[in-house]
Motif scaffolding. Structure first.
Motif, PDB file in Angstrom:
ATOM      1  N   LEU A 123       0.838  -1.204   0.000  1.00 20.43           N
ATOM      2  CA  LEU A 123       0.000   0.000   0.000  1.00 20.43           C
ATOM      3  C   LEU A 123       0.873   1.253   0.000  1.00 20.43           C
ATOM      4  O   LEU A 123       0.576   2.231  -0.704  1.00 20.43           O
ATOM      5  CB  LEU A 123      -0.925  -0.017   1.222  1.00 20.43           C
ATOM      6  N   GLY A 124       1.944   1.234   0.799  1.00 18.94           N
ATOM      7  CA  GLY A 124       2.842   2.386   0.826  1.00 18.94           C
ATOM      8  C   GLY A 124       3.525   2.615  -0.507  1.00 18.94           C
ATOM      9  O   GLY A 124       3.645   3.760  -0.966  1.00 18.94           O
ATOM     10  N   ILE A 125       3.958   1.539  -1.165  1.00 15.79           N
ATOM     11  CA  ILE A 125       4.588   1.673  -2.487  1.00 15.79           C
ATOM     12  C   ILE A 125       3.574   2.172  -3.503  1.00 15.79           C
ATOM     13  O   ILE A 125       3.868   3.031  -4.342  1.00 15.79           O
ATOM     14  CB  ILE A 125       5.185   0.313  -2.920  1.00 15.79           C
ATOM     15  N   TYR A 126       2.346   1.659  -3.407  1.00  8.51           N
ATOM     16  CA  TYR A 126       1.299   2.077  -4.351  1.00  8.51           C
ATOM     17  C   TYR A 126       0.977   3.562  -4.193  1.00  8.51           C
ATOM     18  O   TYR A 126       0.718   4.271  -5.175  1.00  8.51           O
ATOM     19  CB  TYR A 126       0.052   1.233  -4.105  1.00  8.51           C
ATOM     20  N   ILE A 180      -3.178  -7.740  -1.523  1.00  6.89           N
ATOM     21  CA  ILE A 180      -1.894  -7.516  -2.204  1.00  6.89           C
ATOM     22  C   ILE A 180      -2.042  -7.709  -3.708  1.00  6.89           C
ATOM     23  O   ILE A 180      -1.541  -6.909  -4.509  1.00  6.89           O
ATOM     24  CB  ILE A 180      -0.831  -8.471  -1.628  1.00  6.89           C
ATOM     25  N   SER A 181      -2.747  -8.767  -4.104  1.00  2.66           N
ATOM     26  CA  SER A 181      -2.945  -9.025  -5.537  1.00  2.66           C
ATOM     27  C   SER A 181      -3.711  -7.889  -6.196  1.00  2.66           C
ATOM     28  O   SER A 181      -3.399  -7.483  -7.336  1.00  2.66           O
ATOM     29  CB  SER A 181      -3.697 -10.349  -5.721  1.00  2.66           C
ATOM     30  N   LEU A 182      -4.713  -7.354  -5.496  1.00  5.73           N
ATOM     31  CA  LEU A 182      -5.498  -6.249  -6.055  1.00  5.73           C
ATOM     32  C   LEU A 182      -4.616  -5.024  -6.288  1.00  5.73           C
ATOM     33  O   LEU A 182      -4.688  -4.372  -7.343  1.00  5.73           O
ATOM     34  CB  LEU A 182      -6.652  -5.908  -5.112  1.00  5.73           C
ATOM     35  N   LEU A 183      -3.771  -4.692  -5.310  1.00  4.74           N
ATOM     36  CA  LEU A 183      -2.895  -3.529  -5.463  1.00  4.74           C
ATOM     37  C   LEU A 183      -1.869  -3.749  -6.578  1.00  4.74           C
ATOM     38  O   LEU A 183      -1.493  -2.805  -7.274  1.00  4.74           O
ATOM     39  CB  LEU A 183      -2.184  -3.244  -4.142  1.00  4.74           C
TER      40      LEU A 183
END
Length: 350
Positions: A123-126, A180-183
């Motif tokens: 999430l942070g990377i996204y 995780i897969s969704l992001l």
């Protein structure tokens, strides 16, 4: 010779053997650490390495090239220290989980800690956050995952609490894995997706001494209770009924041990990414070497785990022209070991 002197001599012989084994293990880990500092794309001669470390530790004049000093102190030393700390932490957590759940197939991933930390980091990377907030999100994700598992365990009281906890961990881990897969699907395929994939496979390439310093207090906070209570883990591994009969308050001790193991796992994952299988295989190797007594098993797991990850990292950055993610190498070792456990039917701890 009477029985009493013979027994005393046997005890002294065992003590000498254990001290010798501990000394040799410590020297082996020290030699492996020196090798990891010296070997790499830019090799450092043993004399130069000794000069650099002597200058830093004892203030002696340095005679090594400036480039060698930069490589050792700013590139390799942070990742070697991180490998020592993370390997020891994951191994200690694995040994704790296996004893508490009385299942040799359990690893730190059982409570969804790795998946939770992974979701936080992804999430942070996204969101395009800097490294420090990403690590904070990873840490909070790991703690949030175990909190969710505990919530499910408290809500379902009609079944075996240990089994409920394990199944809740599997279910929560699956949900977090879906997140995780969704992001990954939504992420930019050219910039964000490679960074997400590389982080999920685990790496020490970007670790700094500041990262280690920021994470170490959390690891120590979780590790100290495990070390202090390691003799009680022997009783906990007998089962709740037997432990309570021997005076152990399992309803208090079990959450303390699980929270401590989870804390050090989340802190490790927040620093280096997801490095699997260490918490599964290292405690088994330690158990084969020193037996099931947690007074010796936990220190042995710490020592072996530290050396194991240093060795894996050494191989990962020297195997080819491109550094191999640590998770790939640990999986190549851990998965066959897991299958061997299943095939051999090793389920007991005695």
């Amino acid at each position: 010779m009477s029985r009493a002197p013979a027994a005393a001599e046997t005890i002294r012989a065992r003590t000498r053997l254990r001290l010798s084994a501990a000394l040799l293990s410590g020297l082996g880990l020290l030699a492996l650490t020196a090798l990891a500092l010296a070997v790499g794309k830019y090799p450092v001669a043993p004399a130069d390495l000794a000069s650099i470390l002597g200058h830093r530790l004892l203030g002696l004049p340095v005679r090594a090239p400036a480039t060698a000093e930069t490589v050792v102190m700013q590139v390799r030393l942070p990742r070697v220290i991180a490998a020592l700390v993370v390997g020891a932490a994951l191994s200690a957590a694995g040994a704790t989980y296996q004893g508490l759940f009385r299942n040799p197939l359990v690893s730190p991933d059982i409570l969804g800690v790795s998946a939770g930390a992974g979701l936080g980091a992804v999430l942070g990377i996204y969101l395009g956050l800097p490294v420090a907030p990403i690590q904070v999100l990873a840490f909070l994700g790991g703690l949030g995952a175990v909190a969710a598992v505990y919530g499910v365990g408290l809500a379902v009281r009609r079944h075996d609490p240990v089994l409920t906890l394990v199944l809740a961990g599997v279910a929560v881990g699956a949900v977090l894995g879906a997140g995780i897969s969704l992001l990954k699907v939504l992420a930019d395929p050219y910039n964000q997706l490679p960074a997400i994939t590389f982080w999920l496979l685990g790496s020490l390439s970007s670790v700094t001494l500041g990262d280690v310093a920021a994470t170490l207090p959390m690891m120590l906070l979780g590790l100290v209770p495990l070390v202090l209570l390691r003799w009680r883990m022997n009783l906990m591994s007998l089962g709740d009924a037997e432990a309570r009969a021997l005076g152990v308050e399992t309803r208090v001790l079990r959450p303390v041990l699980i929270a401590s193991a989870t804390l050090i796992t989340a802190a490790a994952v927040a620093m280096t990414g997801v490095i699997g299988w260490i918490g599964l295989i290292v405690p088994h190797i330690a158990r084969l070497l020193v037996g099931p007594d947690y007074r010796r098993l936990l220190p042995a797991s710490l020592l072996l785990g530290a050396g194991y990850l240093v060795l894996v990292d050494l191989i990962a950055r020297n195997l080819g022209t491109v550094e191999v993610p640590l998770g790939i190498l640990t999986a190549l070792v851990g998965a066959p070991f897991f299958l061997w456990l299943l095939a051999s039917g090793r389920r007991g701890f005695s």
